[in-house]
Scaffold this motif. Structure first.
Motif, PDB file in Angstrom:
ATOM      1  N   UNK A 145     154.196 -22.411  80.030  1.00 34.03           N
ATOM      2  CA  UNK A 145     153.662 -21.045  80.082  1.00 34.03           C
ATOM      3  C   UNK A 145     152.753 -20.752  78.893  1.00 34.03           C
ATOM      4  N   UNK A 146     153.201 -21.096  77.693  1.00 35.01           N
ATOM      5  CA  UNK A 146     152.389 -20.775  76.514  1.00 35.01           C
ATOM      6  C   UNK A 146     151.128 -21.633  76.464  1.00 35.01           C
ATOM      7  N   UNK A 147     151.164 -22.816  77.094  1.00 32.75           N
ATOM      8  CA  UNK A 147     149.959 -23.647  77.158  1.00 32.75           C
ATOM      9  C   UNK A 147     148.953 -23.066  78.147  1.00 32.75           C
ATOM     10  N   UNK A 148     149.425 -22.700  79.333  1.00 35.27           N
ATOM     11  CA  UNK A 148     148.529 -22.293  80.412  1.00 35.27           C
ATOM     12  C   UNK A 148     147.991 -20.886  80.249  1.00 35.27           C
ATOM     13  N   UNK A 149     148.775 -20.004  79.625  1.00 36.12           N
ATOM     14  CA  UNK A 149     148.390 -18.595  79.595  1.00 36.12           C
ATOM     15  C   UNK A 149     147.091 -18.370  78.820  1.00 36.12           C
ATOM     16  N   UNK A 150     146.809 -19.234  77.846  1.00 41.78           N
ATOM     17  CA  UNK A 150     145.561 -19.103  77.093  1.00 41.78           C
ATOM     18  C   UNK A 150     144.362 -19.303  78.013  1.00 41.78           C
ATOM     19  N   UNK A 151     144.400 -20.345  78.851  1.00 43.99           N
ATOM     20  CA  UNK A 151     143.299 -20.609  79.768  1.00 43.99           C
ATOM     21  C   UNK A 151     143.196 -19.530  80.829  1.00 43.99           C
ATOM     22  N   UNK A 152     144.347 -19.028  81.291  1.00 44.89           N
ATOM     23  CA  UNK A 152     144.353 -17.996  82.319  1.00 44.89           C
ATOM     24  C   UNK A 152     143.647 -16.733  81.825  1.00 44.89           C
ATOM     25  N   UNK A 153     143.994 -16.292  80.629  1.00 45.57           N
ATOM     26  CA  UNK A 153     143.386 -15.074  80.099  1.00 45.57           C
ATOM     27  C   UNK A 153     141.940 -15.307  79.667  1.00 45.57           C
ATOM     28  N   UNK A 154     141.609 -16.521  79.284  1.00 44.44           N
ATOM     29  CA  UNK A 154     140.220 -16.853  78.987  1.00 44.44           C
ATOM     30  C   UNK A 154     139.362 -16.728  80.239  1.00 44.44           C
ATOM     31  N   UNK A 155     139.898 -17.195  81.377  1.00 40.93           N
ATOM     32  CA  UNK A 155     139.171 -17.086  82.640  1.00 40.93           C
ATOM     33  C   UNK A 155     138.915 -15.625  83.002  1.00 40.93           C
ATOM     34  N   UNK A 156     139.890 -14.753  82.711  1.00 42.65           N
ATOM     35  CA  UNK A 156     139.752 -13.329  83.019  1.00 42.65           C
ATOM     36  C   UNK A 156     138.732 -12.664  82.094  1.00 42.65           C
ATOM     37  N   UNK A 157     138.766 -13.029  80.807  1.00 38.71           N
ATOM     38  CA  UNK A 157     137.954 -12.332  79.806  1.00 38.71           C
ATOM     39  C   UNK A 157     136.523 -12.833  79.720  1.00 38.71           C
ATOM     40  N   UNK A 158     136.275 -14.077  80.102  1.00 45.38           N
ATOM     41  CA  UNK A 158     134.955 -14.678  79.894  1.00 45.38           C
ATOM     42  C   UNK A 158     133.804 -13.869  80.490  1.00 45.38           C
ATOM     43  N   UNK A 159     133.903 -13.361  81.733  1.00 44.43           N
ATOM     44  CA  UNK A 159     132.784 -12.575  82.258  1.00 44.43           C
ATOM     45  C   UNK A 159     132.485 -11.321  81.438  1.00 44.43           C
ATOM     46  N   UNK A 160     133.526 -10.677  80.917  1.00 42.59           N
ATOM     47  CA  UNK A 160     133.308  -9.483  80.079  1.00 42.59           C
ATOM     48  C   UNK A 160     132.529  -9.843  78.829  1.00 42.59           C
ATOM     49  N   UNK A 161     132.964 -10.914  78.135  1.00 39.07           N
ATOM     50  CA  UNK A 161     132.271 -11.319  76.911  1.00 39.07           C
ATOM     51  C   UNK A 161     130.861 -11.804  77.212  1.00 39.07           C
ATOM     52  N   UNK A 162     130.677 -12.452  78.370  1.00 36.05           N
ATOM     53  CA  UNK A 162     129.338 -12.896  78.747  1.00 36.05           C
ATOM     54  C   UNK A 162     128.390 -11.726  78.945  1.00 36.05           C
ATOM     55  N   UNK A 163     128.885 -10.649  79.587  1.00 40.56           N
ATOM     56  CA  UNK A 163     128.061  -9.454  79.748  1.00 40.56           C
ATOM     57  C   UNK A 163     127.720  -8.822  78.411  1.00 40.56           C
ATOM     58  N   UNK A 164     128.703  -8.788  77.504  1.00 42.94           N
ATOM     59  CA  UNK A 164     128.455  -8.226  76.182  1.00 42.94           C
ATOM     60  C   UNK A 164     127.459  -9.079  75.401  1.00 42.94           C
ATOM     61  N   UNK A 165     127.523 -10.401  75.602  1.00 40.48           N
ATOM     62  CA  UNK A 165     126.562 -11.300  74.938  1.00 40.48           C
ATOM     63  C   UNK A 165     125.151 -11.018  75.416  1.00 40.48           C
ATOM     64  N   UNK A 166     124.980 -10.755  76.709  1.00 38.63           N
ATOM     65  CA  UNK A 166     123.654 -10.440  77.234  1.00 38.63           C
ATOM     66  C   UNK A 166     123.158  -9.077  76.756  1.00 38.63           C
ATOM     67  N   UNK A 167     124.085  -8.203  76.380  1.00 41.19           N
ATOM     68  CA  UNK A 167     123.697  -6.883  75.860  1.00 41.19           C
ATOM     69  C   UNK A 167     123.440  -6.904  74.367  1.00 41.19           C
ATOM     70  N   UNK A 168     124.333  -7.572  73.601  1.00 43.89           N
ATOM     71  CA  UNK A 168     124.309  -7.481  72.144  1.00 43.89           C
ATOM     72  C   UNK A 168     123.820  -8.743  71.443  1.00 43.89           C
ATOM     73  N   UNK A 169     123.787  -9.857  72.157  1.00 46.91           N
ATOM     74  CA  UNK A 169     123.367 -11.106  71.537  1.00 46.91           C
ATOM     75  C   UNK A 169     124.499 -12.117  71.484  1.00 46.91           C
ATOM     76  N   UNK A 170     124.125 -13.388  71.379  1.00 47.70           N
ATOM     77  CA  UNK A 170     125.130 -14.445  71.394  1.00 47.70           C
ATOM     78  C   UNK A 170     125.743 -14.696  70.023  1.00 47.70           C
ATOM     79  N   UNK A 171     124.975 -14.487  68.957  1.00 46.51           N
ATOM     80  CA  UNK A 171     125.516 -14.737  67.627  1.00 46.51           C
ATOM     81  C   UNK A 171     126.709 -13.835  67.341  1.00 46.51           C
ATOM     82  N   UNK A 172     126.596 -12.567  67.684  1.00 43.70           N
ATOM     83  CA  UNK A 172     127.699 -11.644  67.407  1.00 43.70           C
ATOM     84  C   UNK A 172     128.941 -12.038  68.210  1.00 43.70           C
ATOM     85  N   UNK A 173     128.757 -12.659  69.368  1.00 40.08           N
ATOM     86  CA  UNK A 173     129.900 -13.138  70.151  1.00 40.08           C
ATOM     87  C   UNK A 173     130.554 -14.346  69.478  1.00 40.08           C
TER      88      UNK A 173
END
Length: 408
Positions: free
Chosen positions: A56-84
């Motif tokens: 569980x502790x191994x897999x949950x990191x990848x699971x939540x990364x899959x959920x969060x990645x699109x949000x951070x990608x949108x923010x990167x397109x708005x604010x820039x990649x360096x700040x991400x």
């Protein structure tokens, strides 16, 4: 101060991003050798529960990364990649330090989930470099960049195991946090990006992002290819040590032999990725992708019939050399088929599919081995990759139009 008219030194950015990916890869893998031991130290002692919580502790990191990645990608397109990159490095450093202070398994599980939510250094580094490097050098640049995370992931378990043996488990988390903090400082000082922030109202929605693509079905097929690559890689991980034991018997240095066989694909990928990336720039990344997928199938099949660990190790070395070209080829094709305006989200969606593969691959491998034996895992994995060969070929040939390379 550098004049605005002077072009960005993308080569320096590439080298610094490589070091950042190396440190991030090392930081993540430092704790892998003793993760179940840390779970046990936090109070989980029943063998069955220990296996469950460790998974569980191994897999949950990848699971939540899959959920969060699109949000951070949108923010990167708005604010820039360096700040991400800065957000990811600093956030992970804080979470790693808190992991070293965890008092029970519940706290540790929440922190592992938070690590997945705050991660994303590598995909944002890929997006940054992909949008700065000349298109006719994309394969070489992204292939080179991929060796950073691979190299870090290779050396991390060795260092983490040594540190844990000599200084205790908790200290490794604090050392990992320090490594990530160094990554943050290097990125802040040396990485250059000129990015004009985009107002939220001007941002494209997810549907508009795909509508802006000239080949949306091709891009989706590349996401699926990324997932299958990770499924194929991860399906073997749960059974590798047990398969080596079946081949070698109860040898005294089983852990060392298994570790070497686990590491050789990464070593081969370090050597092959930049070279095959450069070749892809000349002949086309789609040709590299299809050829190396086909080679992977041809190498996976005989793994089911090997009689010694060294035969398995040799085949895995060759497999790593082929696999080293796959993700960079996919990333190169992605940047050929999207604009810089949406590159952050395209790379983040690709990361989500990669994380899904990271979670599902070991589960598939464990299920197949439990039902049909270790050798069946290689056969099933070969069939999955063979499907990907034909699916990728069909997508590249029968999309709305053929891939247009920069020199065409």
């Amino acid at each position: 101060m550098t004049p605005v008219s002077e072009p960005i030194n993308w080569k320096r950015n590439l080298y610094i991003a490589w070091v950042g990916c190396f440190l991030t890869g090392a930081a993540f893998s430092l704790i892998m050798p003793f993760l179940p031991l840390y779970v046990e130290m936090l109070g989980v002692t029943d063998p069955r529960e220990l296996n469950m919580w460790s998974g569980a502790v191994f897999s949950i990191t990848f699971l939540f990364s899959a959920i969060a990645s699109p949000f951070w990608g949108g923010l990167a397109d708005r604010r820039g990649r360096k700040i991400m990159l800065l957000r990811s490095a600093l956030g992970m450093a804080i979470v790693m330090a808190l992991m070293g202070l965890a008092q029970n398994i519940g706290q540790f599980l929440v922190l592992r989930a938070l690590l997945g939510l705050l991660g994303g250094f590598v995909p944002n580094a890929n997006a940054l470099i992909a949008t700065q490097v000349p298109r006719n050098k994309s394969g070489w640049a992204l292939g080179t960049l991929s060796t950073g995370a691979v190299g870090g992931a290779l050396i991390g378990p060795l260092i983490g195991g040594l540190l844990a043996d000599h200084y205790g488990l908790r200290l490794v988390f604090f050392i990992t946090a320090l490594v990530l903090l160094i990554c943050f400082i290097m990125t802040y000082i040396f990485v250059e990006e000129r990015f004009k922030p985009v107002q939220k109202k001007d941002m494209l929605s997810a549907r508009q992002v795909f509508a802006s693509l000239t080949k949306p079905r091709l891009v989706l097929s590349l996401f699926i290819t990324t997932m299958i690559i990770q499924v194929a890689t991860g399906s073997i991980a749960p059974i590798l040590t047990l398969y080596v034991r079946e081949l070698a018997g109860n040898i005294q240095n089983l852990a060392f032999v298994s570790g070497m066989i686990a590491a050789v694909p990464g070593m081969a990928a370090l050597l092959s990725a930049p070279r095959l990336g450069r070749l892809g720039d000349k002949i086309g990344p789609e040709r590299i992708l299809i050829c190396m997928l086909a080679v992977s199938v041809l190498l996976l099949i005989p793994m089911a019939f090997v009689q010694t660990p060294w035969q398995l190790g040799t085949l895995r070395f060759l497999l790593g050399a082929a696999d080293g070209a796959l993700l960079p080829a996919v990333q190169t094709l992605l940047i050929y088929n999207c604009t810089n305006q949406v590159a952050g989200r395209i790379f983040s969606y690709n990361q989500s599919f990669r994380d899904v593969g990271n979670v599902s691959g070991p589960l598939i491998g464990a299920f197949v081995s439990a039902s049909y034996g270790f050798r069946a895992v290689f056969g099933v994995t070969a069939l999955v990759v063979l499907f990907n060969v034909f699916y990728s070929w069909w997508s590249l040939q029968h999309g709305p139009s053929r891939i247009r390379l920069p020199n065409e």
